[in-house]
Design an enzyme around this catalytic site. Structure first.
Site, short mmCIF file in Angstrom:
data_model
loop_
_atom_site.label_atom_id
_atom_site.label_comp_id
_atom_site.label_asym_id
_atom_site.label_seq_id
_atom_site.Cartn_x
_atom_site.Cartn_y
_atom_site.Cartn_z
N LYS A 99 -10.59 -0.91 10.00
CA LYS A 99 -10.76 -2.10 9.16
C LYS A 99 -11.10 -3.32 10.03
O LYS A 99 -11.31 -4.41 9.53
CB LYS A 99 -9.49 -2.37 8.36
CG LYS A 99 -9.18 -1.25 7.34
CD LYS A 99 -7.96 -1.59 6.52
CE LYS A 99 -7.31 -0.38 5.89
NZ LYS A 99 -7.97 0.09 4.69
N ASP A 150 3.01 -4.69 8.05
CA ASP A 150 1.78 -3.93 7.89
C ASP A 150 0.61 -4.91 8.03
O ASP A 150 0.33 -5.70 7.14
CB ASP A 150 1.78 -3.25 6.51
CG ASP A 150 0.49 -2.50 6.23
OD1 ASP A 150 -0.45 -2.58 7.05
OD2 ASP A 150 0.42 -1.83 5.18
N HIS A 191 0.88 -1.18 0.00
CA HIS A 191 0.00 0.00 0.00
C HIS A 191 0.91 1.23 0.00
O HIS A 191 2.01 1.19 0.55
CB HIS A 191 -0.83 -0.04 1.28
CG HIS A 191 -1.91 0.99 1.39
ND1 HIS A 191 -1.66 2.29 1.74
CD2 HIS A 191 -3.25 0.91 1.20
CE1 HIS A 191 -2.81 2.97 1.78
NE2 HIS A 191 -3.78 2.15 1.45
N GLN A 196 -4.58 -5.20 6.74
CA GLN A 196 -5.56 -6.13 6.15
C GLN A 196 -5.56 -7.48 6.85
O GLN A 196 -6.44 -8.30 6.60
CB GLN A 196 -5.27 -6.34 4.66
CG GLN A 196 -5.41 -5.11 3.80
CD GLN A 196 -6.85 -4.61 3.73
OE1 GLN A 196 -7.81 -5.34 3.97
NE2 GLN A 196 -7.00 -3.34 3.42
N CYS A 256 -4.75 2.39 -3.74
CA CYS A 256 -3.52 2.90 -3.14
C CYS A 256 -2.36 1.93 -3.33
O CYS A 256 -1.52 1.75 -2.44
CB CYS A 256 -3.69 3.21 -1.64
SG CYS A 256 -4.87 4.51 -1.34
C1 LIG Z 1 -2.34 -2.89 3.51
C2 LIG Z 1 -2.70 -1.53 4.00
N1 LIG Z 1 -1.78 -0.79 4.65
C3 LIG Z 1 -2.05 0.42 5.12
C4 LIG Z 1 -3.29 1.00 4.95
C5 LIG Z 1 -3.51 2.38 5.47
O1 LIG Z 1 -4.46 2.39 6.47
P1 LIG Z 1 -5.01 3.78 7.05
O2 LIG Z 1 -5.45 4.58 5.86
O3 LIG Z 1 -6.14 3.37 7.91
O4 LIG Z 1 -3.90 4.43 7.80
C6 LIG Z 1 -4.28 0.28 4.29
C7 LIG Z 1 -5.61 0.89 4.08
O5 LIG Z 1 -6.18 0.87 3.01
C8 LIG Z 1 -3.98 -1.01 3.81
O6 LIG Z 1 -4.90 -1.72 3.16
#
Ligand SMILES: Cc1ncc(COP(=O)(O)O)c(C=O)c1O
Lengths: 146, 406
Positions: B225, B199, B122, B202, B363
């Protein structure tokens, strides 16, 4: 309920499947790139302008049906227009997709009026027009709908 | 027995209609809906406990502090961290990664050091490292993915080397659903003395997490999430690392003593929690964790896997549909493209049928580039989704076909 058929009119499908003025323009003297980061749509617009008149307009790129049809219809509408007339069309088109009244005669471009019922898609319809604006000003940086 | 109907009844929003049709919410990888218990926890906080924390002697401040710190204990237990000091509240996964990049990264890295991320990250796990590289002269290296959307076999082994200082890797890809072999990557990284940030944005709604067994150095996730509120997330970091790291932001709560000559910092975790935090969000996150644990992650994953299997079967029988991300054993994400129809048009037509999916680059623009598509359509499943909703998705896709491809 907003009807999908107001958005996806036959003319739009037609221009999406068979975009007009699609491809490079070798003797272009105005150029701009447009990008809609929301959906990844990219558009390159090339114009040949002489004595303030848009003699030819062609585009390349990949986009959704709305942005492709909008670019296709725009290039058709632009040919033979002066830069000032193009600016008036831009203005009228902008009002139309925002759902605002306009006195500009938009001709065939009016098939995109349904976009105003789909706020998430206004940027798709306007990408080509913002790119036109940049091309006429010959801005060096790619324009973005954001 | 997994009682979906009973679970659905706990989510008020699932009652609503969109364009005159029952909402079919399949955009859970972007954010999940909230159960009544989470909404009530926030409401209770504001109606009964609201006060600033950690500094009042009055009853409300004490009770608010207790509720806030109780949620930290829930997160510690949820992630199986050793100590509560290792749990830092942030605005979300994004801020947690930025915190590490800024605090750990700027104090540790020198020119020529290498940071390794994967091609499926992401943007939140790419851009903070690019900024860090610009600031320090470190170099960002990218582990490539293959045509299924898995890390290229052997690539991690060949890319990790003595210059590698940090590996940032997503446990589950939001654009593809791929589950990465993070335990193996952590072992490889530790063998050369590199630290690993996982990370988990998900992963936490789908897989049971044990940061101690995993032995990762940092782990991040977002509450929203995980059926929790927006605006709240977590950074887990090993205590020894966090202690050596300089503060990220300065302000109240993160200090122990302030004079104009010298300021000393508070102990963990407060050193990294400057300013008044999102107290209601933390309390809501605690309620979300209670909710998820009461259902059970194993049962949730089994249910979501059934939905994904059903969806995959329908997708494979749908002419012109191509699934993007085909690694076996994926998490509950179905990314796809439809020949002749741009994902954005799919999204609009599905929305008109009450079906909410995500269309775009998710993203993860490098993933789109890898597969040579500007965007994909993505359906992602949560514990409250049903087989009938998967069928509704494909019914709506037939409508796309009728309109576009007739
Ligand atoms: C794999 C992953 N990392 C990071 C994020 C970023 O999360 P946030 O926008 O809640 O900080 C997301 C959110 O779409 C994600 O899917």
């Amino acid at each position: 309920m907003s009807d999908l058929r107001d958005l996806y009119q036959e003319v739009i499908f037609d221009h999406n499947r068979h975009p007009r003025n699609f491809g490079p323009l070798t003797d272009a003297n105005r150029h701009a790139d447009g990008f809609n980061p929301l959906c990844g749509d990219r558009l390159t617009l090339n114009l040949r302008v002489k004595d303030g008149v848009i003699q030819d307009a062609r585009f390349e790129g990949s986009g959704c049906a709305i942005s492709t049809a909008s670019a296709s219809l725009m290039t058709e509408a632009l040919k033979g227009k002066t830069e000032a007339e193009a600016a008036v069309l831009f203005d009228g088109f902008h009002h139309m997709v925002m759902g605002e009244p306009t006195t500009v005669d938009l001709g065939k471009l009016a098939v995109l009026a349904g976009v105003s019922e789909f706020p998430a898609r206004v940027k798709c319809a306007s990408l080509a027009w913002h790119t036109l604006n940049a091309a006429l000003k010959n801005e060096a940086d790619p324009v973005s709908t954001e | 027995m997994f009682d979906v109907a009973a679970l659905r009844s706990q989510f008020p929003i699932l009652q609503r209609e969109v364009h005159g049709r029952p909402l079919v919410y399949l955009d859970n990888a972007a954010t999940s809906q909230k159960p009544r218990s989470v909404i009530e926890a926030e409401r209770h906080y504001y109606e009964a406990l609201n006060a600033n924390i950690h500094r009042g002697v009055h009853t409300l401040s004490q009770e608010a502090t207790d509720a806030f710190e109780a949620a930290r204990d829930k997160v510690r237990d949820f992630l199986k961290a050793r100590r509560r000091e290792e749990i830092i509240f942030t605005r979300g996964a994004t801020e947690a990664i930025n915190l590490v990049a800024h605090s750990w990264g700027r104090s540790q890295l020198k020119p020529g050091d290498e940071i390794l991320v994967s091609e499926m990250e992401h943007h939140a796990n790419i851009v903070p490292w690019q900024l860090l590289c610009e600031a320090t002269g470190a170099v960002l290296k990218v582990i490539p993915i293959d045509e299924r959307g898995a890390l290229v076999p052997g690539a991690v082994e060949s890319m990790i080397n003595a210059r590698t200082r940090l590996v940032g890797i997503t446990q589950v890809s939001n654009a593809l659903g791929t589950i990465n072999p993070v335990a193996r990557i952590i072992r490889l990284a530790h063998a050369v003395g590199a630290v690993v940030l996982v990370d988990g944005a998900q992963a936490v709604p789908h897989l049971a997490t044990d940061v101690t067994a995993l032995d990762c150095d940092f782990y991040v996730f977002s509450g929203h999430k995980l059926y929790g509120p927006t605006g709240i997330g977590v950074l887990y970091g090993k205590q020894a690392l966090l202690e050596k790291m300089p503060p990220y932001q300065g302000g109240g709560d993160m200090i122990s003593q302030v004079t104009f000559k010298k300021t000393t910092y508070n102990d963990l975790p407060y050193k990294f929690e400057a300013g008044t935090p999102h107290i209601a969000g933390v309390v809501g996150l605690g309620a979300a964790i209670d909710f998820v644990q009461s259902v059970g992650l194993e049962a949730i994953a089994a249910h979501e896997d059934r939905l994904l299997a059903h969806a995959t079967q329908l997708a494979e029988g749908f002419e012109g549909l191509k699934i993007i991300g085909t690694v076996p054993g994926k998490a509950s994400i179905l990314s796809f493209v439809l020949k002749g129809v741009h994902p954005h048009d799919i999204g609009t037509i599905l929305d008109n049928e009450g079906v909410a999916i995500r269309t775009g680059h998710h993203c993860a623009m490098p993933v789109m580039d890898h597969f040579g598509v500007p965007a994909t359509a993505r359906a992602s499943f949560a514990l409250y989704n049903t087989t009938a909703e998967v069928d509704a998705l494909f019914g709506a896709l037939r409508r796309v076909e009728e309109l576009f491809l007739k």
